[in-house]
Design an enzyme around this catalytic site. Sequence first.
Site, PDB file in Angstrom:
ATOM      1  N   ASP A 263       0.869  -1.181   0.000  1.00 24.47           N
ATOM      2  CA  ASP A 263       0.000   0.000   0.000  1.00 24.47           C
ATOM      3  C   ASP A 263       0.905   1.229   0.000  1.00 24.47           C
ATOM      4  OD1 ASP A 263      -2.302   1.858   0.715  1.00 24.47           O
ATOM      5  OD2 ASP A 263      -3.305  -0.075   0.824  1.00 24.47           O
ATOM      6  N   HIS A 317      -2.996   3.962  -3.656  1.00 23.86           N
ATOM      7  CA  HIS A 317      -2.478   3.059  -2.621  1.00 23.86           C
ATOM      8  C   HIS A 317      -1.108   2.504  -3.002  1.00 23.86           C
ATOM      9  CE1 HIS A 317      -5.982   3.207  -0.031  1.00 23.86           C
ATOM     10  NE2 HIS A 317      -6.734   3.132  -1.108  1.00 23.86           N
ATOM     11  N   GLU A 388      -9.992   3.888  -4.968  1.00 20.97           N
ATOM     12  CA  GLU A 388      -9.735   5.180  -4.340  1.00 20.97           C
ATOM     13  C   GLU A 388      -8.655   6.026  -5.016  1.00 20.97           C
ATOM     14  OE1 GLU A 388     -11.233   4.757   0.135  1.00 20.97           O
ATOM     15  OE2 GLU A 388      -9.281   3.839  -0.132  1.00 20.97           O
TER      16      GLU A 388
END
Length: 604
Positions: A263, A317, A388
């Site tokens: 991440d 991420h 995201e």
Amino acid sequence: MAACMIVTVVFLLFVMRSLNNATADDQTTDKVPHTGKYYTCVNDTCVLTKFPLSEQINGEPNGSIDVCRMTCGPYGALWPRPTIKTAIKKSIIEFGLENVQFNLSSVADDLGKQYLTEASEVFLNSLKALCKPRCAPYANNPTVYISTTTPFDYLKWTTNERYALSIVTEGNKITVKITAQTVYGARHGLETLRQLIATYGTLEYGKNLVMASDVSISDQPAYAHRGFMLDTARHYFPISAIKRTIDGMGHSKLNVFHWHATDTHSFPLDLPSVPLMFKYGAYSAEQKYSYDDIKDLLRYALVRGVRVIMEIDSPAHAGNGWQWGKSEGYGDLAVCVDKDPWRQYCVQPPCGQLNPINSNTYKWLGKLYKDLVSLFPKGEAFHMGGDEVAINCWNTTLEIVQWMKKNKNNLSEEAFAELWAEFHAKALNAYDSEVGDANSDIIVWSSGLTEPEIIQKHLDKNRFVVEIWEDPTSPAKLTELGYKVIVAMKDVYYLDHGFWSPTNYHTWKLIYNTKMPVANKTNLILGAETCMWSEYVDELGLDLKVWPRTAALAERLWANPSTRSQAAEYRMQQHRERLITLGIKPDAIMPEWCYDREGECKLE
Ligand SMILES: *[C@@H]1O[C@H](CO)[C@@H](O)[C@H](O)[C@H]1NC(C)=O
Ligand SMILES: *[C@@H]1O[C@H](CO)[C@@H](O)[C@H](O)[C@H]1NC(C)=O
Ligand SMILES: *[C@@H]1O[C@H](CO)[C@@H](O)[C@H](O)[C@H]1NC(C)=O
Ligand SMILES: *[C@@H]1O[C@H](CO)[C@@H](O)[C@H](O)[C@H]1NC(C)=O
Ligand SMILES: *[C@@H]1O[C@H](CO)[C@@H](O)[C@H](O)[C@H]1NC(C)=O
């Protein structure tokens, strides 16, 4: 002979101590003496009975709640409960661990024999752990005959996991038969057998192993993808913690370990072609997963009926681990890394997003994919993340803004969505050309790009599987369009919720009682996963947060029951106790008083 003498001495000790206690017990006749619990199966529940010779009963099977529950009720203590046929008679037989034999002569091929030899060792070790410090010897001999019909293959969504298990006892001969098409079905049979074994006796003198002696079960799962996701980037988890988790998964018949390995926070994978990733990205030199660690883990998991699906989240991420591009002459591979104030550039600190306009980003992604995929079975699914994306990160990076103005002529939302979709197309291309396989399934999280109105423009349904985490109406909509989906709805399956505001904790009952989505094309709903995001958990709290909640999902996906959690509560409790014998530290689900008095608490 020696064993006989020990038993006699133990018995005498019990009688002597019981006599000393007799007076005290007489004065409190309506109370169950705390050292002397004794259970009888009445009306499908194990009822606690008074037993004044309190200490003697430790030497009897019915002193043990585990033995009582094993054969009490339509499903005994099985978790998940079988689906096709379950017949467990209330008869039991003691046996010696040393006497257990396996006969694999009817297993389809050598690779299958090898697999089931390893799975049998796992089974025997779990029995050894069960009767720590030692198992008492018995003359009764169980032989486990295992047969399979198809050659060994890796575990996939299409694998047949069905099995049948029978236990027949004549005199001191116990015959266990497990028949299945595949080794994975056969392994499930062994797991069910393990749940038809319990112990009684005292820690002091060794425990006695008991098996249900008359059983006939036929079983198969409702869903093919029964998963658990662990994030090893927000916190690092040692391999031992991952293995322990996989032990619990195998015992619960969960079959996918989704490894959210990297991440923005860290990149713990030490890979041969991209050694700088781990050097820049791991929290420390020790907090890494080596190539051999990963390889070893894959076999470890497979032997427990679990396939590993690796996730390298992108283009968002991603940050730490990617910083070396510029100094090595490849330009910025990631942008906004650790940028402040983070709220303006990403959804959580630290920021970071891959640079979609740098061709070197894809070159190194390809190398990374190849390193990983070469460890996995050919055709295994791969998770590319995709969630995201913060447009503002790209829209505030000079290099990208200039490129957008030049190539797309504007900075609109649609233009950035196109850039994002192009990232996935190029990453897929890098995967296919490096890995040399254009057929494997690529999983992405649901996002703006997977909205039903636009997904077909950006992601090929023959290639991309969508893991849905936000909108509960998406599974029906996306399957209608022909996409395969995995369900991971955050308001049910996210195990980190309740530990940060404004989220709520999801109990095992919520997970159990939440039905799988209904859709016209149900066969495209592969299954579901609980997700352990690790911002607020490390190795120390892992078991408590994961277990037994993830086991609740296991039964939901295996049996898809029409009944609610209340009907499953005591089997769940018994399963929790079994997880403890595997070295897991699951959370409690009821007061001990209720544990002893099935049906008296009505907890729901
Ligand atoms: C244990 O309980 C079962 C019923 O659940 C009963 O049939 C059996 O006789 C009991 N055994 C002993 C030793 O009390
Ligand atoms: C057994 O349990 C059922 C359902 O809980 C109940 O209706 C019935 O009265 C019980 N029977 C006895 C003998 O306790
Ligand atoms: C294993 O079982 C088969 C029958 O299924 C039998 O012929 C064979 O002798 C058994 N092998 C051993 C070592 O007992
Ligand atoms: C990108 O930034 C410019 C201003 O610099 C703004 O006009 C535009 O709306 C932004 N695009 C998006 C999608 O936010
Ligand atoms: C901006 O780019 C998008 C995507 O290329 C395009 O659909 C849209 O028409 C463009 N808008 C303008 C004002 O040029």
